[in-house]
Design a protein around this motif. Structure first.
Motif, PDB file in Angstrom:
ATOM      1  N   ILE A  22      41.782  -6.002 -18.323  1.00 51.75           N
ATOM      2  CA  ILE A  22      40.602  -5.162 -18.515  1.00 51.75           C
ATOM      3  C   ILE A  22      39.720  -5.329 -17.283  1.00 51.75           C
ATOM      4  O   ILE A  22      39.318  -6.446 -16.936  1.00 51.75           O
ATOM      5  N   ILE A  23      39.459  -4.211 -16.596  1.00 53.09           N
ATOM      6  CA  ILE A  23      38.548  -4.221 -15.451  1.00 53.09           C
ATOM      7  C   ILE A  23      37.203  -3.719 -15.954  1.00 53.09           C
ATOM      8  O   ILE A  23      37.017  -2.521 -16.168  1.00 53.09           O
ATOM      9  N   GLN A  24      36.282  -4.627 -16.185  1.00 53.24           N
ATOM     10  CA  GLN A  24      34.986  -4.230 -16.730  1.00 53.24           C
ATOM     11  C   GLN A  24      34.106  -3.605 -15.648  1.00 53.24           C
ATOM     12  O   GLN A  24      34.285  -3.846 -14.458  1.00 53.24           O
ATOM     13  N   ARG A  25      33.147  -2.798 -16.092  1.00 58.70           N
ATOM     14  CA  ARG A  25      32.325  -2.033 -15.155  1.00 58.70           C
ATOM     15  C   ARG A  25      31.591  -2.932 -14.167  1.00 58.70           C
ATOM     16  O   ARG A  25      31.498  -2.621 -12.989  1.00 58.70           O
ATOM     17  N   ARG A  26      31.086  -4.032 -14.661  1.00 61.38           N
ATOM     18  CA  ARG A  26      30.319  -4.908 -13.777  1.00 61.38           C
ATOM     19  C   ARG A  26      31.208  -5.463 -12.663  1.00 61.38           C
ATOM     20  O   ARG A  26      30.790  -5.528 -11.505  1.00 61.38           O
ATOM     21  N   PHE A  27      32.436  -5.858 -13.008  1.00 58.76           N
ATOM     22  CA  PHE A  27      33.351  -6.387 -11.999  1.00 58.76           C
ATOM     23  C   PHE A  27      33.644  -5.319 -10.942  1.00 58.76           C
ATOM     24  O   PHE A  27      33.603  -5.577  -9.743  1.00 58.76           O
ATOM     25  N   ALA A  28      33.937  -4.094 -11.393  1.00 57.54           N
ATOM     26  CA  ALA A  28      34.244  -3.010 -10.460  1.00 57.54           C
ATOM     27  C   ALA A  28      33.030  -2.657  -9.614  1.00 57.54           C
ATOM     28  O   ALA A  28      33.149  -2.379  -8.417  1.00 57.54           O
ATOM     29  N   ARG A  29      31.843  -2.693 -10.230  1.00 54.05           N
ATOM     30  CA  ARG A  29      30.623  -2.334  -9.517  1.00 54.05           C
ATOM     31  C   ARG A  29      30.282  -3.342  -8.437  1.00 54.05           C
ATOM     32  O   ARG A  29      29.807  -3.000  -7.351  1.00 54.05           O
ATOM     33  N   GLU A  30      30.513  -4.623  -8.732  1.00 58.04           N
ATOM     34  CA  GLU A  30      30.151  -5.669  -7.791  1.00 58.04           C
ATOM     35  C   GLU A  30      31.189  -5.883  -6.695  1.00 58.04           C
ATOM     36  O   GLU A  30      30.944  -6.630  -5.752  1.00 58.04           O
ATOM     37  N   ALA A  31      32.341  -5.235  -6.824  1.00 59.77           N
ATOM     38  CA  ALA A  31      33.355  -5.335  -5.766  1.00 59.77           C
ATOM     39  C   ALA A  31      32.827  -4.669  -4.502  1.00 59.77           C
ATOM     40  O   ALA A  31      32.308  -3.549  -4.541  1.00 59.77           O
ATOM     41  N   GLY A  32      32.912  -5.361  -3.384  1.00 59.50           N
ATOM     42  CA  GLY A  32      32.393  -4.813  -2.139  1.00 59.50           C
ATOM     43  C   GLY A  32      33.151  -3.568  -1.688  1.00 59.50           C
ATOM     44  O   GLY A  32      32.584  -2.651  -1.121  1.00 59.50           O
ATOM     45  N   SER A  33      34.458  -3.538  -1.937  1.00 57.64           N
ATOM     46  CA  SER A  33      35.296  -2.394  -1.594  1.00 57.64           C
ATOM     47  C   SER A  33      36.558  -2.477  -2.439  1.00 57.64           C
ATOM     48  O   SER A  33      36.723  -3.384  -3.255  1.00 57.64           O
ATOM     49  N   ARG A  34      37.456  -1.532  -2.219  1.00 59.43           N
ATOM     50  CA  ARG A  34      38.739  -1.556  -2.933  1.00 59.43           C
ATOM     51  C   ARG A  34      39.545  -2.802  -2.607  1.00 59.43           C
ATOM     52  O   ARG A  34      40.424  -3.201  -3.377  1.00 59.43           O
ATOM     53  N   LEU A  35      39.246  -3.415  -1.476  1.00 65.34           N
ATOM     54  CA  LEU A  35      39.947  -4.645  -1.106  1.00 65.34           C
ATOM     55  C   LEU A  35      39.680  -5.765  -2.096  1.00 65.34           C
ATOM     56  O   LEU A  35      40.487  -6.701  -2.217  1.00 65.34           O
ATOM     57  N   ASP A  36      38.558  -5.705  -2.787  1.00 65.52           N
ATOM     58  CA  ASP A  36      38.182  -6.765  -3.724  1.00 65.52           C
ATOM     59  C   ASP A  36      38.729  -6.530  -5.128  1.00 65.52           C
ATOM     60  O   ASP A  36      38.531  -7.371  -6.015  1.00 65.52           O
ATOM     61  N   LEU A  37      39.394  -5.398  -5.339  1.00 68.32           N
ATOM     62  CA  LEU A  37      39.957  -5.098  -6.652  1.00 68.32           C
ATOM     63  C   LEU A  37      41.380  -5.655  -6.757  1.00 68.32           C
ATOM     64  O   LEU A  37      42.066  -5.824  -5.748  1.00 68.32           O
TER      65      LEU A  37
END
Length: 366
Positions: A56-71
């Protein structure tokens, strides 16, 4: 193909080591679980010590990722918080440090995309029919060098090769020092050479455009039909992508293999050292130019132009070097701009939250 029993993907086969366990200790104390992402379908599927786990990729985790590299990407080791047992689901809390990545720039939006993480070897697959594109192979080589991944150029479909000797010679000319393996997924030629790279605890990935036979090679390496394959058009050997998502497989008696969908574009990222290493003969000659900032056009004392005139340097290699270096610089400028915007957004969120906290405590913001 002779079928065999499917090799299970268990946590013990995924390369978890004592060093990783030691580094993970703070997460263990926090009640988190280690897992490795093995499929990009949906939000992803990971293998943990408890078994297959939906991510589960929660919104906060995705929002705080600096870029797609952090996903998370297939091959990543993750710190997970279990949120459900039936079905077994876990939220991603952190992407752990990577050792060897293959990252391209998506030309559609200029964003970086991790195609495979924690990879030791990249099998860069081209077809010996209509697909042999030296300029595309150069791009793959730049990205492999930049990501710290050992490249292996795989020339597939030797059973229908149009001009094998010429193709192999051309690839050696642009990939000096890189292993080149000639294969046929149909009759098994060269498959054992690829399997030799897949020692226990290692991970390889297959990369190439649609129609080069990656899925068929995957099946040949695994010794069973795991990936769906389709017939190609006879006129150009093209076909629709048979692999719809990235997936990691366990190789019998060996390591791990990541298959990927066909790549239409391979935008270059990375630093200039990766480009320089891929075009070493151009860089070597350029060091003899009269001017250190020589553009190799009409400047006096240009050693590169002299070498081209003498026939000792390929004009195609120079043109490719200049194109990829310009692309790399442009990507770096965009990345810097994105980083500045993200830093501004984070600062804005910080002050917004600070004001809310002060208001809640009845204090004024001076």
């Amino acid at each position: 193909m002779q079928g065999t029993e499917t090799t299970p993907l268990t946590f013990g086969r995924l390369g978890w080591s004592a060093d990783r366990a030691l580094a993970f200790a703070p997460h263990t104390t926090a009640g988190l679980l280690p897992g490795r992402l093995v499929s990009s379908a949906g939000d992803g599927l990971a293998i943990t010590q408890a078994g297959p786990t939906e991510l589960i990729i929660q919104r906060r985790f995705a929002r705080e990722a600096g870029s797609r590299l952090d996903l998370p990407a297939v091959g990543d080791w993750l710190a997970l918080e279990q949120v459900s047992e039936r079905p077994r689901q876990a939220a991603v809390r952190e992407v752990l440090s990577r050792n060897g990545t293959f990252v391209r720039q998506r030309l559609s939006d200029g964003q970086p995309q991790v195609l495979a993480a924690n990879v030791d070897t990249a099998f860069l697959v081209s077809g010996l029919d209509h697909d042999l594109n030296l300029r595309r192979i150069e791009r793959y080589l730049v990205l492999a060098v930049d990501g710290g991944v050992t490249p292996v150029v795989v020339l597939n479909k030797v059973d229908i090769a149009l001009d094998l000797a010429r193709a192999v010679a051309e690839v050696h000319n642009i990939a000096a020092g890189t292993r080149v393996v000639v294969t046929s997924a149909v009759d098994g030629t060269g498959v054992d050479e690829l399997q030799a790279f897949l020692e226990p605890g290692t991970t390889a990935c297959l990369l190439g455009s649609s129609g080069v036979g990656k899925s068929t090679l995957t099946n040949a390496i695994l010794g069973e039909e795991r990936q769906v394959t389709k017939e190609l058009r006879e006129d150009d050997s093209k076909g629709r992508h048979t692999t719809s998502h990235r997936e990691l497989f366990a190789v019998p008696d060996g390591g791990l293999l990541i298959d990927t969908p066909g790549l239409r574009t391979v935008g270059v990222l990375g630093d200039e050292d990766a480009v320089g290493a891929t075009f070493d003969e151009v860089e070597s000659v350029a060091r003899s130019c009269r001017f250190s900032d020589c553009q190799h056009e009409t400047e006096p004392g240009c050693a590169v132009r002299a070498a081209i005139d003498a026939g000792t340097l390929s004009p195609d290699r120079l043109a490719s070097h200049q194109k990829l270096e310009a692309e790399r610089q442009s990507a770096q400028l965009r990345a810097d701009a994105r980083a500045r915007r993200e830093a501004d957004r984070k600062l804005g969120r910080f002050f917004k939250q600070h004001k809310k906290d002060l208001k809640r405590r009845g204090q004024k913001d001076f």
